[in-house]
Motif scaffolding. Structure first.
Motif, PDB file in Angstrom:
ATOM      1  N   ARG A   1      25.027 -34.236  20.445  1.00 31.28           N
ATOM      2  CA  ARG A   1      25.337 -35.352  19.551  1.00 31.28           C
ATOM      3  C   ARG A   1      24.121 -35.868  18.795  1.00 31.28           C
ATOM      4  O   ARG A   1      24.263 -36.603  17.826  1.00 31.28           O
ATOM      5  CB  ARG A   1      25.920 -36.505  20.382  1.00 31.28           C
ATOM      6  N   ILE A   2      22.927 -35.546  19.296  1.00 31.58           N
ATOM      7  CA  ILE A   2      21.698 -36.097  18.740  1.00 31.58           C
ATOM      8  C   ILE A   2      20.709 -34.954  18.559  1.00 31.58           C
ATOM      9  O   ILE A   2      20.564 -34.123  19.441  1.00 31.58           O
ATOM     10  CB  ILE A   2      21.066 -37.105  19.741  1.00 31.58           C
ATOM     11  N   SER A   3      20.037 -34.907  17.405  1.00 28.08           N
ATOM     12  CA  SER A   3      18.985 -33.911  17.218  1.00 28.08           C
ATOM     13  C   SER A   3      17.815 -34.578  16.500  1.00 28.08           C
ATOM     14  O   SER A   3      18.011 -35.240  15.481  1.00 28.08           O
ATOM     15  CB  SER A   3      19.528 -32.744  16.388  1.00 28.08           C
ATOM     16  N   ARG A   4      16.622 -34.420  17.028  1.00 26.19           N
ATOM     17  CA  ARG A   4      15.464 -35.125  16.455  1.00 26.19           C
ATOM     18  C   ARG A   4      14.350 -34.128  16.161  1.00 26.19           C
ATOM     19  O   ARG A   4      14.122 -33.197  16.931  1.00 26.19           O
ATOM     20  CB  ARG A   4      14.981 -36.192  17.432  1.00 26.19           C
ATOM     21  N   PHE A   5      13.706 -34.337  15.037  1.00 25.52           N
ATOM     22  CA  PHE A   5      12.603 -33.460  14.629  1.00 25.52           C
ATOM     23  C   PHE A   5      11.719 -34.246  13.686  1.00 25.52           C
ATOM     24  O   PHE A   5      11.962 -35.435  13.434  1.00 25.52           O
ATOM     25  CB  PHE A   5      13.156 -32.187  13.961  1.00 25.52           C
ATOM     26  N   GLY A   6      10.661 -33.590  13.194  1.00 24.80           N
ATOM     27  CA  GLY A   6       9.695 -34.305  12.369  1.00 24.80           C
ATOM     28  C   GLY A   6       9.648 -33.792  10.943  1.00 24.80           C
ATOM     29  O   GLY A   6       9.881 -32.617  10.670  1.00 24.80           O
ATOM     30  N   VAL A   7       9.357 -34.709  10.032  1.00 26.54           N
ATOM     31  CA  VAL A   7       9.034 -34.355   8.642  1.00 26.54           C
ATOM     32  C   VAL A   7       7.757 -35.118   8.327  1.00 26.54           C
ATOM     33  O   VAL A   7       7.799 -36.331   8.097  1.00 26.54           O
ATOM     34  CB  VAL A   7      10.164 -34.747   7.672  1.00 26.54           C
ATOM     35  N   GLY A   8       6.602 -34.440   8.383  1.00 28.79           N
ATOM     36  CA  GLY A   8       5.331 -35.141   8.278  1.00 28.79           C
ATOM     37  C   GLY A   8       5.227 -36.168   9.390  1.00 28.79           C
ATOM     38  O   GLY A   8       5.466 -35.858  10.564  1.00 28.79           O
ATOM     39  N   ALA A   9       4.935 -37.403   9.007  1.00 25.73           N
ATOM     40  CA  ALA A   9       4.819 -38.466  10.009  1.00 25.73           C
ATOM     41  C   ALA A   9       6.150 -39.152  10.281  1.00 25.73           C
ATOM     42  O   ALA A   9       6.233 -40.057  11.101  1.00 25.73           O
ATOM     43  CB  ALA A   9       3.793 -39.501   9.547  1.00 25.73           C
ATOM     44  N   PHE A  10       7.194 -38.735   9.593  1.00 25.76           N
ATOM     45  CA  PHE A  10       8.522 -39.328   9.810  1.00 25.76           C
ATOM     46  C   PHE A  10       9.207 -38.653  10.996  1.00 25.76           C
ATOM     47  O   PHE A  10       9.125 -37.427  11.163  1.00 25.76           O
ATOM     48  CB  PHE A  10       9.429 -39.137   8.580  1.00 25.76           C
ATOM     49  N   GLU A  11       9.938 -39.465  11.760  1.00 24.44           N
ATOM     50  CA  GLU A  11      10.785 -38.921  12.817  1.00 24.44           C
ATOM     51  C   GLU A  11      12.225 -38.988  12.317  1.00 24.44           C
ATOM     52  O   GLU A  11      12.699 -40.057  11.926  1.00 24.44           O
ATOM     53  CB  GLU A  11      10.605 -39.774  14.067  1.00 24.44           C
ATOM     54  N   VAL A  12      12.883 -37.850  12.317  1.00 29.21           N
ATOM     55  CA  VAL A  12      14.218 -37.765  11.707  1.00 29.21           C
ATOM     56  C   VAL A  12      15.237 -37.387  12.779  1.00 29.21           C
ATOM     57  O   VAL A  12      15.041 -36.414  13.506  1.00 29.21           O
ATOM     58  CB  VAL A  12      14.225 -36.702  10.577  1.00 29.21           C
TER      59      VAL A  12
END
Ligand SMILES: [Zn+2]
Length: 307
Positions: free
Chosen positions: A41-52
């Motif tokens: 249900r949840i997936s988290r990763f990074g884009v530069g310094a952003f947490e998405v």
């Protein structure tokens, strides 16, 4: 038919059945209860310094997908393209997933799903409370994107500022639309309206991608030299709409403009190697596009954004 109802918790009852064989020594194990399909249900990763974080708030099966995704092609063409991609031509699984971005200083939610209960639960699963959301940014005003703005007549995200496209707001405010009246109109005073190419928050730029709705917007994240486009409903199926951008989609209000937006934006993503999140793509809905033939090919994110 697989429908996941994420607004209600399902109590799992272990059905211990009486052992059928043997009255002898070893106690028989209960029949293992099958649990049904499971999607993260949840997936988290990074884009530069952003947490998405992508948040799955719903998923359901639909029959006769050609009537949705391939309105202007023959049944043979639709069946062939589906078989080539190893997917059935008579059923489709829909996914609905808003995106939550923690920029380090702001917590920004892109779209709100189908209802307040589901988005609240998803935001909490991601580790936040709804009152921590600083901004809600809308891509467009179809019910499956605005449905979580209000809950029981109150704001689901009481501390949020709202940002949406001017063209989109103007269109729906001129109609007699129940979703708009219930979800968007009560918040209109608190909304900031933007156009194409606006720098709306640090590291977030709007991009007009009209067609699906009159003022449908995409949003580019840009942090430390890395980019990702939240493209919402620009393309809603990873095969039928990416490989065949000109196939007419029932939910695209202006079919010609939607196809032109698909070709323009997907072409740009392919040329620049920029990843995207598609709101209705198979969860977690993150991937890349490459050109293939006259269309595009979806390459799901594996670990590039985890590094
Ligand atoms: Zn949608």
């Amino acid at each position: 038919m697989t429908t996941f109802n994420f607004t209600r918790r399902t109590a799992l009852t272990g059905l211990a059945t009486a052992p059928l064989i043997g009255m002898t020594a070893a106690p028989a194990l209960a029949q293992p209860a099958q649990q049904g399909p499971l999607i993260p249900r949840i997936s988290r990763f990074g884009v530069g310094a952003f947490e998405v974080t992508t948040l799955l708030v719903g998923s359901r099966t639909a029959d006769e997908p050609q009537g949705i995704f391939g309105m202007n092609v023959s049944a043979e063409t639709f069946a062939e393209a589906s078989a080539e991609a190893n997917i059935p031509a008579d059923q489709n699984q829909f996914f609905f997933h808003p995106t939550l971005v923690n920029t380090g200083s702001e917590l920004i939610l892109f779209d709100t799903g189908l209802n307040g209960a589901a988005i609240t639960q998803a935001v909490e699963m991601a580790g936040y409370t709804p009152d921590a959301v600083t901004h809600v940014i809308l891509t467009h005003m179809h019910g499956d994107h605005i449905g979580g703005l209000m809950m029981d007549g109150a704001e689901t995200f009481p501390n949020a500022a709202y940002i949406t496209g001017q063209v989109e707001f103007d269109h729906w405010s001129g109609t007699d639309n129940e979703g708009f009246a219930n979800m968007v109109a009560p918040l209109a005073e608190k909304m900031t309206f933007i156009g194409d190419g606006a720098s709306i928050r640090p590291g977030i730029t709007s991009m007009a991608a009209f067609g699906h709705t009159p003022g449908h917007m995409a949003y580019m994240l840009d942090s430390n030299g890395q980019q990702l486009l939240i493209f919402a409903d620009l393309a809603n199926h990873y095969v039928w709409s990416l490989a065949y951008p000109d196939w007419e989609v029932r939910f695209d209000m202006d079919k010609e403009a939607a196809a032109a937006s698909r070709r323009r934006v997907l072409g740009m993503l392919a040329a620049d190697g920029v990843p995207f999140i598609g709101y209705h793509m198979p969860f977690p809905g993150v991937g890349y596009v490459e050109t293939r033939g006259d269309g595009f090919h979806y390459v799901p994110h594996s670990y590039q954004l985890l590094l």
